[in-house]
Design a protein around this motif. Structure first.
Motif, short mmCIF file in Angstrom:
data_model
loop_
_atom_site.label_atom_id
_atom_site.label_comp_id
_atom_site.label_asym_id
_atom_site.label_seq_id
_atom_site.Cartn_x
_atom_site.Cartn_y
_atom_site.Cartn_z
N MET A 1 0.80 -1.12 -0.02
CA MET A 1 -0.07 0.08 -0.15
C MET A 1 1.00 1.21 0.32
O MET A 1 1.81 1.28 1.00
N LYS A 2 0.71 2.19 -0.92
CA LYS A 2 1.56 3.35 -1.03
C LYS A 2 0.50 4.74 -0.97
O LYS A 2 -0.61 4.62 -1.61
N VAL A 3 0.96 5.55 -0.08
CA VAL A 3 0.09 6.86 -0.02
C VAL A 3 1.27 7.99 -0.53
O VAL A 3 2.36 7.69 -0.15
N THR A 4 0.50 8.93 -1.04
CA THR A 4 1.26 10.20 -1.43
C THR A 4 1.01 11.45 -0.45
O THR A 4 -0.21 11.74 -0.24
N VAL A 5 2.00 11.83 -0.13
CA VAL A 5 2.00 12.94 0.74
C VAL A 5 2.39 14.25 0.09
O VAL A 5 3.38 14.21 -0.56
N SER A 6 1.69 15.40 0.17
CA SER A 6 2.10 16.62 -0.95
C SER A 6 2.30 17.81 0.10
O SER A 6 1.38 18.06 1.03
N ARG A 7 3.07 18.73 -0.20
CA ARG A 7 3.21 20.09 0.09
C ARG A 7 3.30 21.22 -0.78
O ARG A 7 3.85 20.90 -1.78
N LYS A 8 2.39 22.17 -0.61
CA LYS A 8 2.47 23.54 -1.49
C LYS A 8 3.56 24.16 -1.02
O LYS A 8 3.84 24.35 0.09
N ALA A 9 4.12 25.04 -1.96
CA ALA A 9 5.08 25.99 -1.63
C ALA A 9 4.89 27.14 -2.82
O ALA A 9 4.11 27.00 -3.84
N HIS A 10 5.60 28.12 -2.63
CA HIS A 10 5.51 29.36 -3.52
C HIS A 10 7.01 29.97 -3.49
O HIS A 10 7.67 30.03 -2.50
N PHE A 11 7.25 30.63 -4.80
CA PHE A 11 8.17 31.25 -5.02
C PHE A 11 7.92 32.53 -5.94
O PHE A 11 7.30 32.21 -6.94
N ASN A 12 8.84 33.60 -5.82
CA ASN A 12 8.65 34.42 -6.96
C ASN A 12 9.84 34.66 -7.52
O ASN A 12 11.02 34.74 -6.82
N ALA A 13 9.82 34.68 -8.85
CA ALA A 13 11.27 34.67 -9.64
C ALA A 13 11.35 35.43 -10.74
O ALA A 13 10.02 35.38 -11.38
N ALA A 14 12.30 35.92 -11.29
CA ALA A 14 12.24 36.59 -12.66
C ALA A 14 13.16 35.88 -13.72
O ALA A 14 14.04 34.80 -13.08
N HIS A 15 12.81 35.82 -15.02
CA HIS A 15 13.58 35.00 -16.10
C HIS A 15 13.45 35.60 -17.20
O HIS A 15 12.58 36.31 -17.36
N ARG A 16 14.16 35.06 -18.35
CA ARG A 16 14.19 35.45 -19.66
C ARG A 16 14.45 34.06 -20.42
O ARG A 16 15.30 33.32 -20.25
N LEU A 17 13.47 33.74 -21.36
CA LEU A 17 13.72 32.53 -22.12
C LEU A 17 14.50 33.00 -23.47
O LEU A 17 14.04 33.80 -24.31
N TYR A 18 15.67 32.53 -23.60
CA TYR A 18 16.55 32.79 -24.90
C TYR A 18 17.59 31.79 -24.89
O TYR A 18 18.05 31.09 -23.80
#
Ligand code: NI
Length: 136
Positions: A1-18
């Motif tokens: 029997m397997k169980v999944t435990v989850s935690r939410k988190a948050h961060f703000n970040a800047a980026h550029r795709l190139y």
């Protein structure tokens, strides 16, 4: 029997795709507004899920306090309020797309978990756009 435990988190970040090895025209064609040379920011939402057997003694798959600490050290302290391209080593030569950020987060968290635990990372770049990586 397997169980999944989850935690939410948050961060703000800047980026550029190139890509450094592409012309401006090609970067603009492929990445559009995301190629803004002055960068732009996102409010990233992260869900870290750990799957495994329930420990018979503790009743836990993983102590959520342990998971919280790993996420804080490996993700929040490393990425929050940072420019990913400029300040985060992993993206010095890696385009910080949501896909690549999710893989980097997975690779940073995985070594801190007991080896019998499975990890899945879901990263939201916007409320509607998100990616999932589970090491496959
Ligand atoms: Ni973006």
């Amino acid at each position: 029997m397997k169980v999944t435990v989850s935690r939410k988190a948050h961060f703000n970040a800047a980026h550029r795709l190139y890509r450094k090895d592409w012309s401006d025209a090609k970067n603009n064609a492929v990445f559009g507004k995301c190629n803004n040379p002055n960068f732009h920011g996102h409010n990233y939402e992260l869900i870290v899920s750990v799957t495994g057997e329930i420990d018979k003694e503790t009743g836990y798959v993983i102590d959520i306090k342990t998971l919280k600490k790993i996420i804080k050290t490996e993700v929040e302290d490393a990425f929050d309020h940072k420019n990913l391209n400029v300040e985060v080593l992993e993206f010095a030569d890696l385009n910080p797309t949501t896909e690549n950020i999710a893989v980097v987060i997975y690779n940073k968290i995985k070594p801190s978990l007991a080896s019998h635990l499975d990890l899945e990372v879901t990263l939201f770049e916007t409320p509607r756009n998100f990616v999932t990586y589970s090491g496959k």
